[in-house]
Scaffold this motif. Structure first.
Motif, PDB file in Angstrom:
ATOM      1  N   GLU A  55       8.706  -0.477   9.023  1.00 55.22           N
ATOM      2  CA  GLU A  55       9.934   0.211   8.620  1.00 55.22           C
ATOM      3  C   GLU A  55      10.819   0.470   9.835  1.00 55.22           C
ATOM      4  N   LYS A  56      10.213   0.944  10.927  1.00 56.96           N
ATOM      5  CA  LYS A  56      10.985   1.227  12.136  1.00 56.96           C
ATOM      6  C   LYS A  56      11.559  -0.052  12.736  1.00 56.96           C
ATOM      7  N   ALA A  57      10.850  -1.160  12.546  1.00 60.70           N
ATOM      8  CA  ALA A  57      11.321  -2.443  13.072  1.00 60.70           C
ATOM      9  C   ALA A  57      12.410  -3.056  12.192  1.00 60.70           C
ATOM     10  N   GLY A  58      12.660  -2.473  11.032  1.00 57.82           N
ATOM     11  CA  GLY A  58      13.731  -2.953  10.158  1.00 57.82           C
ATOM     12  C   GLY A  58      13.299  -3.950   9.110  1.00 57.82           C
ATOM     13  N   LEU A  59      11.977  -4.138   8.904  1.00 58.14           N
ATOM     14  CA  LEU A  59      11.514  -5.092   7.888  1.00 58.14           C
ATOM     15  C   LEU A  59      11.728  -4.522   6.487  1.00 58.14           C
ATOM     16  N   GLU A  60      12.127  -5.371   5.578  1.00 60.85           N
ATOM     17  CA  GLU A  60      12.271  -4.980   4.179  1.00 60.85           C
ATOM     18  C   GLU A  60      11.011  -5.303   3.388  1.00 60.85           C
ATOM     19  N   LYS A  61      10.225  -6.278   3.867  1.00 60.27           N
ATOM     20  CA  LYS A  61       8.994  -6.667   3.186  1.00 60.27           C
ATOM     21  C   LYS A  61       7.869  -6.744   4.218  1.00 60.27           C
ATOM     22  N   ILE A  62       6.648  -6.612   3.724  1.00 68.19           N
ATOM     23  CA  ILE A  62       5.499  -6.661   4.613  1.00 68.19           C
ATOM     24  C   ILE A  62       4.400  -7.482   3.945  1.00 68.19           C
ATOM     25  N   PRO A  63       3.703  -8.356   4.696  1.00 68.31           N
ATOM     26  CA  PRO A  63       2.617  -9.139   4.092  1.00 68.31           C
ATOM     27  C   PRO A  63       1.493  -8.213   3.621  1.00 68.31           C
ATOM     28  N   SER A  64       1.072  -8.414   2.385  1.00 71.38           N
ATOM     29  CA  SER A  64       0.116  -7.488   1.768  1.00 71.38           C
ATOM     30  C   SER A  64      -0.930  -8.241   0.949  1.00 71.38           C
ATOM     31  N   ILE A  65      -2.106  -7.683   0.925  1.00 71.06           N
ATOM     32  CA  ILE A  65      -3.158  -8.139   0.014  1.00 71.06           C
ATOM     33  C   ILE A  65      -3.230  -7.122  -1.110  1.00 71.06           C
ATOM     34  N   ILE A  66      -2.985  -7.570  -2.321  1.00 69.80           N
ATOM     35  CA  ILE A  66      -2.987  -6.674  -3.483  1.00 69.80           C
ATOM     36  C   ILE A  66      -4.350  -6.771  -4.171  1.00 69.80           C
ATOM     37  N   LYS A  67      -5.006  -5.642  -4.338  1.00 69.03           N
ATOM     38  CA  LYS A  67      -6.346  -5.647  -4.926  1.00 69.03           C
ATOM     39  C   LYS A  67      -6.498  -4.490  -5.902  1.00 69.03           C
ATOM     40  N   GLU A  68      -7.007  -4.791  -7.079  1.00 63.72           N
ATOM     41  CA  GLU A  68      -7.313  -3.751  -8.057  1.00 63.72           C
ATOM     42  C   GLU A  68      -8.549  -2.985  -7.582  1.00 63.72           C
ATOM     43  N   MET A  69      -8.438  -1.668  -7.487  1.00 58.77           N
ATOM     44  CA  MET A  69      -9.560  -0.835  -7.047  1.00 58.77           C
ATOM     45  C   MET A  69      -9.568   0.481  -7.803  1.00 58.77           C
ATOM     46  N   SER A  70     -10.768   1.004  -8.057  1.00 57.77           N
ATOM     47  CA  SER A  70     -10.879   2.340  -8.627  1.00 57.77           C
ATOM     48  C   SER A  70     -10.536   3.354  -7.538  1.00 57.77           C
ATOM     49  N   ASP A  71     -10.365   4.614  -7.927  1.00 61.39           N
ATOM     50  CA  ASP A  71     -10.058   5.654  -6.943  1.00 61.39           C
ATOM     51  C   ASP A  71     -11.146   5.737  -5.881  1.00 61.39           C
ATOM     52  N   ASP A  72     -12.411   5.707  -6.311  1.00 64.64           N
ATOM     53  CA  ASP A  72     -13.522   5.828  -5.356  1.00 64.64           C
ATOM     54  C   ASP A  72     -13.605   4.613  -4.441  1.00 64.64           C
ATOM     55  N   GLU A  73     -13.401   3.427  -4.999  1.00 71.12           N
ATOM     56  CA  GLU A  73     -13.410   2.211  -4.174  1.00 71.12           C
ATOM     57  C   GLU A  73     -12.290   2.250  -3.142  1.00 71.12           C
ATOM     58  N   ALA A  74     -11.128   2.745  -3.561  1.00 71.76           N
ATOM     59  CA  ALA A  74      -9.986   2.814  -2.648  1.00 71.76           C
ATOM     60  C   ALA A  74     -10.254   3.805  -1.515  1.00 71.76           C
ATOM     61  N   VAL A  75     -10.855   4.954  -1.839  1.00 71.02           N
ATOM     62  CA  VAL A  75     -11.180   5.949  -0.803  1.00 71.02           C
ATOM     63  C   VAL A  75     -12.123   5.353   0.232  1.00 71.02           C
ATOM     64  N   ILE A  76     -13.172   4.711  -0.240  1.00 71.42           N
ATOM     65  CA  ILE A  76     -14.162   4.138   0.679  1.00 71.42           C
ATOM     66  C   ILE A  76     -13.535   3.055   1.546  1.00 71.42           C
ATOM     67  N   ALA A  77     -12.711   2.190   0.949  1.00 76.18           N
ATOM     68  CA  ALA A  77     -12.037   1.143   1.720  1.00 76.18           C
ATOM     69  C   ALA A  77     -11.079   1.739   2.735  1.00 76.18           C
ATOM     70  N   MET A  78     -10.365   2.788   2.338  1.00 72.84           N
ATOM     71  CA  MET A  78      -9.413   3.443   3.236  1.00 72.84           C
ATOM     72  C   MET A  78     -10.124   4.056   4.432  1.00 72.84           C
ATOM     73  N   VAL A  79     -11.237   4.752   4.175  1.00 65.55           N
ATOM     74  CA  VAL A  79     -11.990   5.388   5.263  1.00 65.55           C
ATOM     75  C   VAL A  79     -12.601   4.341   6.185  1.00 65.55           C
ATOM     76  N   ASP A  80     -13.255   3.350   5.604  1.00 65.76           N
ATOM     77  CA  ASP A  80     -13.950   2.340   6.420  1.00 65.76           C
ATOM     78  C   ASP A  80     -12.982   1.550   7.297  1.00 65.76           C
ATOM     79  N   SER A  81     -11.757   1.367   6.842  1.00 60.90           N
ATOM     80  CA  SER A  81     -10.800   0.584   7.624  1.00 60.90           C
ATOM     81  C   SER A  81     -10.201   1.381   8.779  1.00 60.90           C
TER      82      SER A  81
END
Length: 300
Positions: free
Chosen positions: A89-115
């Motif tokens: 955002e600070k660099a002025g990009l309008e889009k960002i390369p992303s991996i979109i993955k369906e995850m449950s709330d618990d799966e998302a928490v664990i992935a967020m912490v581990d990363s």
């Protein structure tokens, strides 16, 4: 017959900055469509390292895609990549390369912490809340030993968290205890003004006593391990008064050497007396309070 002219292509900001285009499951997602993870425990700070990341993105683009998941209300929730998104955002990009993955709330928490938990510089508060969130998520998933419970977490759960993050289960428990601190005390831990060991001891006191500890620290500049030990030895601690609390901490201080004189600066006294009160009136009140304290002490 009119000659068909080639369509003119205007390069986007992303193309000019060299952002990867649709590679192996990676999609370009609009920055404005990505929302932060709920209760994200890791702080995104505009410091020197952030400036370096922004400059790197301006030069090379976002080389590592962020991980996001669809939201039921539209858009996407960031799972891993809050710093990259902020820098983009600070660099002025309008889009960002992303991996979109369906995850449950618990799966998302664990992935967020581990990363995030393997980063070189993590504040104690960040580690504490991330461990707590992961422990709760693992319990929801049934990945814990239900024969044990409590704030500190089942043994198998904290051991597993420790194993996956390079800590012993006992260390994970201690970090999770920090989430029981009032925010201002936890800030002092992040600032290395209070040790983790002392903070763990403080976490077992209720919020009122923790508030007194904070006030005492601000007034005196420190709290010693001997003072904490004296406080923990008090009987019926749940009904402690602030008077007893302060007397206990002061009583655990080493006796000063010298002529026994006590100097009370006007700045310190102004905290307890009206600014216009005369020195003689202040002295009278102090003596009365000391007489009361001595009488109570002699009657114990």
């Amino acid at each position: 017959m009119a000659v068909k002219r080639p369509e003119i292509h205007f390069e986007s900001v992303e193309e000019l900055l060299g952002v990867p285009q649709m590679q192996d499951g990676t999609e370009l997602v609009k920055v404005r469509d990505i929302f932060p993870f709920k209760d994200h425990p890791f702080k995104v700070v505009d410091d020197e390292k952030m400036d370096e990341l922004v400059e790197s993105i301006r030069t090379n683009g976002v080389l590592t895609p962020v991980l996001i998941r669809p939201r039921s209300e539209g858009g996407y929730e960031m799972v891993s990549g809050h710093r990259r998104l902020h820098a983009a955002e600070k660099a002025g990009l309008e889009k960002i390369p992303s991996i979109i993955k369906e995850m449950s709330d618990d799966e998302a928490v664990i992935a967020m912490v581990d990363s995030n938990v393997q980063r070189e510089e993590i504040l104690p508060s960040e580690r504490a809340w991330s461990f707590k969130m992961k422990m709760d998520a693992m319990k929801h998933q049934g990945r814990s030993d239900d024969s044990a419970s409590g704030l500190e977490g089942p043994k198998l759960t904290v051991d597993k968290i420790g194993e996956e993050s390079g800590f012993k289960g006992r260390q994970v428990k201690r970090y999770i205890r920090l989430t029981e601190l009032i925010p201002s005390l936890l800030d002092l831990v992040d600032e290395k003004k209070i040790t983790i060991s002392m903070a763990v001891d403080m976490s077992y006191f209720n919020e009122e006593v923790q508030g007194w500890l904070l006030d005492y620290y601000k007034s005196n500049g420190k709290i010693t391990l001997k003072q904490m030990a004296a406080l923990k030895e008090l009987q019926n601690l749940s009904n402690i008064t602030k008077y007893t609390f302060t007397a206990t901490l002061n009583g655990a201080l080493p006796e000063g050497k010298g002529n026994g004189r006590v100097n009370l600066s006007e700045r310190k006294l102004n905290k307890y007396f009206p600014a216009r009160m005369t020195a003689k009136e202040r002295e009278r009140i102090i003596i009365e309070l000391l007489e009361k304290w001595k009488a109570e002490k002699d009657n114990k």
